[in-house]
Design a protein around this motif. Structure first.
Motif, PDB file in Angstrom:
ATOM      1  N   ALA A 116       0.820  -1.207   0.000  1.00 55.45           N
ATOM      2  CA  ALA A 116       0.000   0.000   0.000  1.00 55.45           C
ATOM      3  C   ALA A 116       0.859   1.264   0.000  1.00 55.45           C
ATOM      4  N   ASP A 140      -6.294  -5.286  -1.582  1.00 56.47           N
ATOM      5  CA  ASP A 140      -6.656  -4.376  -0.498  1.00 56.47           C
ATOM      6  C   ASP A 140      -6.098  -2.970  -0.689  1.00 56.47           C
ATOM      7  N   SER A 141      -5.219  -2.791  -1.679  1.00 57.50           N
ATOM      8  CA  SER A 141      -4.598  -1.475  -1.869  1.00 57.50           C
ATOM      9  C   SER A 141      -5.515  -0.575  -2.689  1.00 57.50           C
ATOM     10  N   ASN A 142      -5.175   0.699  -2.698  1.00 58.36           N
ATOM     11  CA  ASN A 142      -5.979   1.666  -3.444  1.00 58.36           C
ATOM     12  C   ASN A 142      -5.468   1.872  -4.867  1.00 58.36           C
TER      13      ASN A 142
END
Length: 253
Positions: A116, A140-142
């Motif tokens: 992330a 789960d990262s943006n």
């Protein structure tokens, strides 16, 4: 405050970025053995020449580019020390990417934090387990991500699959991307172990690596030369091992 310094033994002129170390060595000694890789089925050692290594690096770089990697994009590598680590490392640089090493022993929370924080777009795992951790962290990262791939040949989503996907990328495309980065552009983001809290990223430039590689080779030419051999057992996620590997590769060791 007392300060002391010594003049450099080697100039960095003539090198645009780290990839020039491999290109220059392959041009000077294409048939020299750069690596020996054990065949687990026979226990024998398979020699890989400098040109053979460069060819593998360029092929994987094409795979990265075909997947959508752009200049400056971070690529994570999480694996034990092995030949494929070296190929992926140099291939990422040939594709203009920034390498983000992750220790193979990192916990899921550490992997998530590094992926992330660095904005990793594509990841390479040494095993299916490493690759699964990286895939979860990417999910789960943006960031807009391009998936996790594995060095394990006995599964799907492998480096070989990446190479196969890059056959439409031309040599000229790779060369243009390889020469994009300058000495002062980021080459890697190395993260601390996380023993004092969240892992903290340190940006190292191509100049940092070139200065280390060329000056250490000049200072220790009686050891670092094409008649020498070395075994690297340190984790390649540690910058000391990666620097040593580059020193050996550039000097024909």
């Amino acid at each position: 405050m007392l300060e002391s310094s010594t003049p450099p033994l080697a100039a960095l002129d003539g090198y645009r970025n780290v990839t020039d170390l491999l290109v220059a060595r392959a041009a000077a000694a294409p048939g020299h053995v750069a690596f020996e890789v054990e065949d687990p089925s026979t226990g024998s050692w398979r020699p890989i020449t400098t040109r053979g290594f460069e060819d593998e690096v360029r092929a994987l770089a094409k795979g990265f580019m075909a997947q959508g990697i752009q200049a400056g994009d971070p690529i994570a590598i999480m694996a034990p020390t092995r030949y494929e680590w070296a190929v992926a490392d140099l291939a990422a640089w040939f594709a203009g990417a920034v390498v983000v090493p992750i220790y193979e022993t990192s916990s899921p929370s550490q992997v998530n934090a590094i992926v992330a924080d660095a904005g990793v777009r594509l990841a390479i795992g040494g095993t299916a387990e490493h690759t699964a951790l990286l895939q979860e962290a990417l999910a789960d990262s943006n960031a807009v991500t391009l998936g996790a791939w594995t060095m394990d040949a006995e599964t799907t989503g492998t480096l070989a699959d990446l190479v196969a996907g890059g056959v439409g990328v031309t040599d000229e495309d790779v060369e243009a991307r390889r020469t994009t980065a300058t000495q002062d552009d980021p080459a890697t983001i190395v993260y601390t172990s996380g023993t004092t809290g969240e892992p903290k990223g340190v940006v190292l430039t191509h100049r940092n690596f070139l200065g280390q590689v060329l000056n250490i080779a000049a200072a220790y030419s009686e050891i670092v030369n094409e008649d020498g051999n070395t075994v690297i057992f340190l984790p390649l996620a540690h910058v000391l091992a990666r620097g040593l590997q580059l020193i050996c590769l550039a000097s024909g060791m």
